[in-house]
Each structure stands twice: as C-alpha cells, then as structure tokens.
Design a protein around this motif. Structure first.
Motif: not given
Length: 496
Positions: A89, A91, A206, A36-37, A93, A204, A219-221, A491-492
C-alpha cells in the motif's frame, strides 16, 4: 528533521506546525503506523545515535524494513510469522494542499497556487480534466453567459472566440489553461474518504487508483484540503412509479448527446431547466416529438435584453439598485419581450430570478429558441408525472399518452457528503453552510471552491481567496524551503 542510525542517515519531511515535543508520539511504533494505515507493526529494539540537541525518537520500523529502494541491506529483519502485505500500500505525504477535482474550480485553484509558488496535488476520478464538460454534456451546449464572465483567473479567452463559446471551445480553453500553468492532475484517483486527524493536525485522504500503471489504494496525508468537486458532481435520478415497466429507452441528460438517434420518436423530457429546454429544442431540430414535463414554476428570461446579455445587464443594474429592484426590472422587460408564458404552462415563481438563484440555487432559464417551439406546439408542455406504464405515461391531471423514450433532465448534486467525513463546514446537501462570499474557508485547513451558485465567476473568486490563504500559511510554515526525502519505499513516500 535528521536521524542517524549506524551507517544510514535519513532526513524526514514533517509539517512544521507540529511541535517537536509531539514527535515522539508521531514516530512511536503504533502512532506513526496508525497515521499511515490501520496495520499494526511488531515492536523492535534499535540502537541509534543522533545529532539533534532534542531527544530523538526511534526510527520507525516501517522505514527500516523498506530499505531495498535505497540499495542497502535491511538493518532489522522482519519476523517470519508476520504478514507484511501492507507494504504494497502507498501512503503519500503532500507538502501542500490536496485538491479534489480537476474541473474548472480545481484548475483555477491550481493556477493561483502556482502564481504564489506553493506546491499542490490535484486528484481526479476521471481520466481527463473537466470530465463533466467532456463526458456528460450534449453536443449543442454553449456557455449561457458571455465569455468575460466565464474565464478563469490570469488567463483570458482567445480573442477569436465568440461571445458564447461552444462546449468544445471551452474544453480547448481549459486544456490550454492547464498546459499554460503546468497543471498535471493525478487522474483515475477516486477519493473514498477524507478525514481530519485531530491527533496530528493533518488530513487523511484515501483513494482508489484505477490507473493501469499503478492501481491500488493510496492514502494522501496533507495539511490543507481543497474540495473542488462542485455543485454538479452526481446526476439526480428521481424514482417514478412504473418506470421499470416502461420498456422504452430511458437516459439522464448527462448521457444525451444529440437528437439524431431520436428521429421520429416521441420523447418525454422530464425537467424544464436550461438542460430540459435545450434538449427539447435539440429534439425538435432532429424531427422528434418532445413533451416537456413542467412540474413546478420556472423563470424564463431572454438571453439578451436591450442589446446586452441579461446577466451583464443585471450585474450593471445591481451597482445602483438592490437585488429586489433589479429582479422587478428584469421581469418587466421579460414580460414585454416574451409575453405571458403562463398560458403555455410556464408559471413564474413568486420570488424573483436573482433572489431565487441566491437562496435556492435555482438558475433561471435563458431562452435560446425553445419558447418559439413551445408557442408553435412543436414542444408540448405537460404537468407532473403520476406513473409510467408499458409504452406510455400517466400525468397528474389524469391524461395518458404513449411515448418511445424518456430523457431525465433532472439536474445534478454535490457528492461531498459521500466521502468527506466532516459536519461543520458543509451542509447535508454538500454545499457550504455559509453563503457567498463567506463559504470558501472552513476549519483545520479545509476549503471549498465551486459551490457559490454563481457559476464560473464565483468559482474564480473563491479560487483566488483560497490560494492566497493557503500560500500565506504554507510560506509561514515551510519558510519556502523544500524538505528532503527521508526514505523512499513501497509504502510511505514523501511527495512534493
């Protein structure tokens, strides 16, 4: 996957292609956070029970620290001496593909995925769909090909549209297209980098969000990445000696709207493609005096031949003849209709127009009136530029003359190499290495749409192929079941 820890039960959405034996690696303190980072976390001890028959990994500290959004007290208090600013931040999914670009190519992929029932997200750096068409085209622009060759999958143009829709009609069509399929891109999201993480088998992506409501890094996963930024993402601005000393108005064709502000001006148009020809014609129509730089050879064809569009006729002929034979037919007909253009400074390439388009991506000019102005002398054709000086230009043949403004109709290029960290699928110029029709699929869930050098029809062809391939994998991997959200925090975020 289900975790239970004291009074808190969490369900976590994971890509189903990851083996369970890898879960401990994924959710170990350092590995999960590295996904994630780059931020490191303090290791903490937890006690937990589990209901799964397999060994259950410890709950990530990231999730345990961010329980405020669940309206429950944190089970583990953070250490006082650590900086937790990383929690701001985001992240995300994505349970489906990330599509980069909300132009016609990205919209086409989105609509086809909708038809397949697969989720996706579209990232767009501008604040609107089709930003190239809306923000970087001149007012008089129309589609160069008949509308039946420019419509996107599953949605024809309205019957009342002319054969060659204007740019405003095409933009209206695209907006209706997005609305019809319920496509809502994430605007103001500029992709900084996209890299495949081989450890987890995920992409990943960003971005920097410039949205006033939710700015910052994201950030996209995701399992699949679709590059739909196209061949014309960035303008090409060549370097010319003395241009800084010129002192007059200089702009790229993407910033040109009409010749109204150039009334009575002497304008040098650099470039003789479709944009250069149309800008020169538009300047003439607004009583400017354009000189068009023709540095190399160029194919100029009538927009229509024998009562049909030239493109439509070429497609028809290629059902029976090879591309080389069709090229010869087109050039013979063009010579009969347009005459010898070399005496006007327009030399034809040695390779035919269709072959040149396929091999080099150079589109032939479809004349809509510029040749008449060239023959009359209203558009002056000049050779290449040697240098600029204050108030004028010197050409490679030694001629010099004064000008007031410069319009650079020098084209566009792909911007993929600037952000995609990958060397196998795309070449150095940002175009897939494999030519059409095999340039839409790479490795590890990487796809491309809008790079066929065949315009909107080529983009539609690839969009259908890409969506079908992704949807098939998505259905197999997820079994069409949406995963429940594990923990929502700053964050996530699990995103569907």
């Amino acid at each position: 996957m289900h975790f239970k820890t004291s009074s808190l039960s969490l369900s976590l959405s994971l890509p189903t292609h990851i083996n369970f034996k890898h879960i401990n690696i994924l959710f170990s303190t350092s590995s999960f956070h590295s996904l994630c980072s780059s931020t490191t976390f303090p290791k903490e001890k937890h006690t937990h029970t589990h209901t799964h028959t397999h060994p259950t990994p410890p709950l990530p500290p990231l999730m345990m620290h961010n329980t405020s959004c669940l309206n429950i007290p944190p089970m583990v208090q953070p250490f006082d001496n650590h900086d937790y600013s990383f929690l701001s931040r985001r992240c995300i999914w994505v349970n489906g593909p990330v599509i980069v670009g909300a132009g016609p190519s990205g919209l086409a992929v989105g609509s086809c995925l909708k038809e397949q029932g697969a989720p996706f997200i579209i990232l767009e750096r501008a604040n609107c769909i089709a930003s190239l068409w809306q923000n970087r085209t001149y007012d008089r622009l129309k589609l160069h090909l008949p509308k039946q060759f420019c419509q996107l999958p599953n949605f024809p143009f309205p019957d009342g549209f002319p054969e060659y829709p204007s740019k405003y009609q095409f933009i209206s069509y695209l907006e209706s297209y997005a609305k019809h399929f319920g496509i809502n891109p994430q605007f103001n999201e500029t992709v900084q980098s996209a890299k495949y993480d081989e450890t987890f088998g995920l992409w990943r992506v960003k971005t920097i969000s410039t949205s006033s409501s939710n700015p910052g890094e994201v950030e996209y996963i995701c399992r699949w990445l679709v590059v739909a930024t196209g061949e014309n993402a960035e303008k090409v601005v060549p370097e010319f000696e003395g241009l800084d000393e010129f002192g007059g108005r200089v702009m790229h064709a993407c910033d040109y709207r009409s010749g109204e502000s150039f009334h009575g001006k002497r304008v040098l148009v650099v470039g003789c493609g479709n944009s250069g020809m149309e800008v020169s014609l538009d300047l003439c129509n607004h009583n400017a005096s354009p000189s068009m730089v023709v540095r190399s050879s160029v194919h100029v064809l009538p927009r229509e031949l024998l009562g049909k569009s030239t493109f439509e006729l070429a497609v028809l002929l290629m059902k029976w003849f090879s591309i080389g034979v069709v090229d010869k037919m087109l050039l013979i007909l063009a010579r009969l209709i347009l005459g010898n253009l070399e005496k006007y400074g327009l030399k034809r390439p040695s390779i035919g127009p269709l072959q040149l388009k396929n091999t080099a991506g150079k589109t032939p000019v479809l004349d809509i009136g510029a040749l008449k102005k060239i023959r009359s002398g209203e558009i002056k054709v000049v050779p290449g530029i040697k240098r600029f000086f204050n108030g004028g230009v010197e050409l490679v043949n030694g001629d010099s003359f004064e000008i007031d403004s410069v319009v650079l109709a020098t084209g566009y290029r792909s911007n993929v190499p600037s952000w995609l960290k990958e060397n196998d699928f795309f070449s150095g110029d940002g175009i897939p290495k494999n030519p059409f029709p095999n340039g839409w699929k790479g490795k590890a869930g990487l796809y491309a749409v809008g790079f066929t050098r065949r315009g909107l029809s080529g983009a539609s062809f690839d969009a259908i192929s890409v969506a079908h391939d992704i949807a098939k994998s998505w259905k197999e991997e997820t079994k069409q079941k949406k995963k429940s959200v594990a923990a929502r925090h700053r964050r996530c975020i699990s995103h569907f």
